[in-house]
Enzyme design. Structure first.
Site, mmCIF file in Angstrom:
data_model
loop_
_atom_site.group_PDB
_atom_site.id
_atom_site.type_symbol
_atom_site.label_atom_id
_atom_site.label_comp_id
_atom_site.label_asym_id
_atom_site.label_seq_id
_atom_site.Cartn_x
_atom_site.Cartn_y
_atom_site.Cartn_z
ATOM 1 N N ARG A 127 0.839 -1.207 0.000
ATOM 2 C CA ARG A 127 0.000 0.000 0.000
ATOM 3 C C ARG A 127 0.870 1.252 0.000
ATOM 4 O O ARG A 127 0.807 2.075 0.924
ATOM 5 C CB ARG A 127 -0.890 0.077 1.249
ATOM 6 C CG ARG A 127 -2.094 -0.766 1.192
ATOM 7 C CD ARG A 127 -3.025 -0.503 2.358
ATOM 8 N NE ARG A 127 -4.117 -1.447 2.250
ATOM 9 C CZ ARG A 127 -5.233 -1.193 1.584
ATOM 10 N NH1 ARG A 127 -5.427 -0.018 1.036
ATOM 11 N NH2 ARG A 127 -6.158 -2.110 1.480
ATOM 12 N N TYR A 179 6.730 12.112 9.043
ATOM 13 C CA TYR A 179 7.941 11.296 8.985
ATOM 14 C C TYR A 179 8.888 11.726 10.100
ATOM 15 O O TYR A 179 9.128 12.915 10.259
ATOM 16 C CB TYR A 179 8.649 11.596 7.659
ATOM 17 C CG TYR A 179 8.838 10.423 6.752
ATOM 18 C CD1 TYR A 179 7.872 10.113 5.813
ATOM 19 C CD2 TYR A 179 9.991 9.650 6.820
ATOM 20 C CE1 TYR A 179 8.041 9.047 4.949
ATOM 21 C CE2 TYR A 179 10.166 8.581 5.954
ATOM 22 C CZ TYR A 179 9.194 8.285 5.028
ATOM 23 O OH TYR A 179 9.363 7.236 4.179
#
EC number: 2.5.1.26
Lengths: 609, 609
Positions: free
Chosen positions: A254, A513
């Protein structure tokens, strides 16, 4: 069983349109790519007594131009100690071969190898854990046999044969997994066979009217884009690993692309997937754009992480190449203002192809990678002058920088730029130029090399990511950083770095992130274990702060312990029921997603059958 | 078992923000809605010796204003014979009650009914087959008990109790299914209990920062939108059934909305779903916008058609109400040019909120519904003059009309309009005004009432839909129409209508709706059977022409025979494995999706347990 294998995609192919793609990555991967780290063998950071360089001419920071700022930055952050360059082992574990399987493969004239080096370099992905272990030659179990099928039908034959002979299969695409998902289970007693999809990388057909294309799953991102570019088209999926990762791998994990605002994430791009399972081929019968036909099993293939079967052919959407591609950047007085601006842009759904926001620490880190070769302007210096002279109150140690990528025709891009800079202005976001924007995106591809530089010099570093609702974005960043800092202090770690950036924005939230690195003590016997302890704490903090276990890297083995709480116990049971239905012998025995205690006991199960 | 029920959504609710919604639909549904057909009891077509009217003041064509053109049109197409108004039966089958279940429900003070009328009107959906049978009182099996749970926890209790006592459950939302999915299986021997979700229709919380809202699943479309409108927001999901269908129903069927170009289809709107199954609650643990966490089980809930569990609470995206909502219309010389224009608009991804294209036959049909009350201009007359005087070569018997809906702020809408009309111009599409566009959308809500008018007068009619890749769109329309015409001729049917329209457009294809009606011969003993025979042929033709089995209505019972070829045998097995995992006793025993021969033999299975 073979009657279950519906080959109607294959039948509709116009054989004259098949395009063989010469891949940038050769079959002998280790001749071009590092086996002991990230990326091209010729591209790496290296250091001598006084200076730091990036070798090779593949990236704008390369060509062995000195990177004095990076050396200074590392000097401030860490104290370096140089390790030796890893050497490929010369002896390898004896392959465990299933006689019937092996002989039949040879009879079939399938392309194969039992060479130790071929097997050794395909036993792992790109987690810190993997790279550390491969350098230390610590893997007990490596693949026993490598196969290079040439097409869907080859894979059908391999899977059938493996199922009949109880041989374990690992689909191997680009080898860039950062979840441990393709790492060989170390206690596997059966013969482990890697299906390397690299020779299954053709463009099978291209339909310019419907703007769809059919590729084999082994095609590498940059090969796919280059092939489409020749036709004036793009798929637009650009994960940071695009140079090496494959279409099949994107589906299995994904994946998300940098430019998802224009092109969508992988689930938005894929129309139709063919997955070979032990029970036959799973695929929808038509290429209609959207259907209501019970549960969507494409969504079971997406995220199955190699455990349910192997993807062979994929029909994807393509788009005309944009006329204009333009970078941009913005400076905000702090990260908070940047997040508020990104949230407003998302609320108005006017995101450019890419918009990313770095915190102050990451900004300085990025600046340190500036070469003295004039390619990039001296951003900090010019920015310093600008901020001091024109705008009061911007503190270089607090600012946050957004990088922008616009794509479209000239008029569209101009409109987008105007709107974005107008909105940014309300959040005290100052335009900081195209070059700085472009530099941010170069950093994307280079940053993975830094982990390896660190490893050479006693620094452990890794990135990890999450997705989070908008209202929790800021607090999550703060909490996770505080958590890591506290964990470092507890362990007496002095030299470390934690920084973060927002990389994707959605209606209801964002992807964040984190980058974390530290210098390990010479008396630390298990630096990777120490890293993992700290990352585990950070993961718990992410979940407690309202974040997800992963936005796009997936679960694999290293995040399995959070799977159950993420999908509920019923979700775990649903996954298991699909696994038992498609693969009751655990041929695709990578054991991803589930913790050891949640694993299905296939032995007991099969002894009962 | 109860520890499996994760109630973390409920825990995060701020109880002060819960909004009770007064629904337009009362608990005694039959007091407002037709039990024997579509929609409001006070809204229907009726006819006297000379004239045709639409009663009630709910729709612009209502207020008993004469519709002379519709009478003329019907006169040309069909010959009417008047049937009597259906009468509710006065006797009903005795309810089959499970003693333990029934007594426990009463002890729980759950709201319930065993009244014959309450049960009778909830035994079916809105297929032609259902409506014909309910009018003829042909259903052998109707629900035995109706329950009105008030919240998620009530549903958890009901499902647990049903599972313990082997009682069959049917989730009932708006009762608008057009796939037979909520119709009682006629051979069910267990007690059939309907869970009517209508009293579970609260707004649990609204988060304006994240632009997400949490609703209970029983809320009806128009109630949901009215509730959000008070806050300046919209969800923007507008299926043609929005007046009556529910949020939970949209999820169970994978619904599509008219304005999906702006707001997305239901799978794009839903962030998080709670589904109560016999094994516990299935839900993702967080509200992050996008995750990579194995297969996406939300996508198993979407399209499960009431067979795996019952949806109770849903977190959805909401958007600020658009400042401007503006209609438009276009006239093309023929359907082909219209399709080419829609394809170009989709290719450039500049679709307005809605864009639909009617074929010539449907255009004339729509025109016939023009009242003489001045609400709509005399489109045909003025158009005729326009086409004859200004533009040569447009044949009124060949033109095709597109209706448009623009939403956004003033500037955006102006830009969109400019672009769309520029593109249309290249395909000889002429602007035909706002009023005609608006009229097209009113038709959407009224058209379902026409089926019932027909039934009163010996005309069988129904709509069905598909999705198809762009390059096959036109040939599919032509093939299916030809197929139906040929089938009518074979059967000696003289009076019939086949028309179609494109209702949704995507990157890779479109959704096409067909309308088919015919007058049955007085000597035809089974007109619905005859209709179904012809629709079956049309369905086969749709699949042969590259279309899907359904774009948004779903499979249910009436399209089960095409399920296997649509998802592959492996897909069917995957569905079955999920069913066995979540509902091994077939408590949610609606038997949708699977044909009789593919059904799981639960009796054998459970006798073995």
């Amino acid at each position: 069983m073979s009657k279950n294998f519906d080959t109607n995609i294959a039948k509709t192919l116009d054989q004259t349109t098949i395009r063989n793609v010469e891949s940038v990555v050769p079959k002998k991967r280790q001749e071009l790519l590092k086996w002991y780290g990230w990326g091209y063998e010729d591209s790496k950071f290296h250091i001598d007594d006084y200076s730091l360089f990036f070798s090779g001419s593949r990236y704008p920071i390369g060509n062995d131009v000195e990177l004095p700022n990076f050396r200074d930055w590392m000097g401030q952050k860490f104290e370096l100690s140089v390790l030796e360059k890893p050497k490929l082992p010369t002896t390898f574990p004896e392959p465990i071969l299933n006689e019937t399987f092996y002989n039949t493969i040879k009879d079939m004239k399938m392309d194969y190898s039992v060479d130790g080096e071929d097997r050794f370099i395909r036993c792992h992905g790109q987690t810190l854990h993997d790279i550390y272990n491969i350098r230390a030659n610590k893997f007990k179990r490596i693949p026993d046999l490598i196969l290079w099928p040439k097409c869907h039908d080859d894979v059908v034959k391999i899977v059938k044969l493996a199922d009949e002979n109880n041989v374990m299969l690992i689909p191997f695409g680009g080898g860039t997994s950062v979840s441990g998902s393709i790492t060989c289970p170390q206690d596997e007693e059966r013969s482990i066979v890697v299906i390397d999809t690299s020779q299954m990388n053709r463009l099978l057909w291209l339909d310019k009217e419907n703007l769809v294309a059919c590729f084999e799953s082994g095609i590498i991102g940059q090969d796919l884009e280059r092939t489409l570019k020749d036709e004036g088209l793009t798929m637009g999926h650009e994960p940071d690993s695009i140079e090496f990762s494959t279409l099949g791998g994107w589906i299995a994990t994904r994946a998300s692309g940098m430019k998802k605002n224009v092109y969508g994430n992988i689930e938005d791009i894929v129309i139709r997937v063919k997955m070979v399972t032990c029970k036959g081929v799973l695929e929808r019968n038509i290429s209609a754009p959207r259907v209501s036909c019970g549960p969507d099993f494409n969504q079971l293939i997406l995220g199955s992480e190699g455990t349910l079967g192997i993807v062979t052919e994929v029909i994807v959407k393509v788009r005309p190449l944009p006329a204009v591609k333009k970078y941009g950047s913005l400076v905000f007085p702090n990260f908070e203002m940047g997040v508020s601006c990104l949230r407003e842009i998302a609320k108005r759904r006017c995101q450019p192809a890419s918009i990313r926001l770095m915190d102050n620490e990451q900004f300085h880190f990025g600046q340190s990678l500036k070469a003295d070769n004039g390619l990039f302007s001296k951003f900090i210096d010019s920015l310093k002058m600008f901020l001091l002279s024109k705008v009061k109150g911007y503190d270089l140690m607090k600012i946050s920088v957004a990088t922008l990528l616009f794509e479209g025709d000239k008029e569209e891009v101009e409109k987008q730029e105007k709107l974005i800079y107008e909105i940014a202005d309300r959040y005290s976001g100052l335009k900081a130029g195209e070059t700085n924007g472009q530099k941010g995106y170069v950093l994307t591809y280079v940053i993975a090399y830094i982990r390896d530089l660190g490893l050479n010099h006693g620094i452990i570093s890794e990135s990890f990511e999450t997705s989070v609702p908008w209202d929790k974005c800021l607090s999550l960043c703060i909490n996770v950083k505080a958590c890591i800092e506290s964990e470092c202090k507890k362990r007496g770690i002095i030299y470390y770095l934690v920084c973060y950036r927002v990389t994707q924005t959605y209606d209801a939230g964002a992807c964040v992130y984190f980058y974390f690195g530290f210098r390990w003590d010479s008396d630390c016997s298990d630096p990777v274990g120490q890293y993992e302890e700290i990352e585990n704490k950070a993961r718990d903090e992410i979940l407690a702060s309202g974040g997800s276990i992963s936005h796009h890297h997936g679960i694999g083995k290293i995040r399995a312990k959070w799977y159950k709480q993420s999908v509920s116990p019923i979700g775990v049971n649903l996954y298991k029921s699909a696994k038992l239905e498609l693969d009751p012998k655990n041929i695709f025995g990578l054991n991803n997603l589930l913790t050891e205690e949640d694993q299905i006991n296939f032995e007991t199960l099969n002894s009962k059958l």
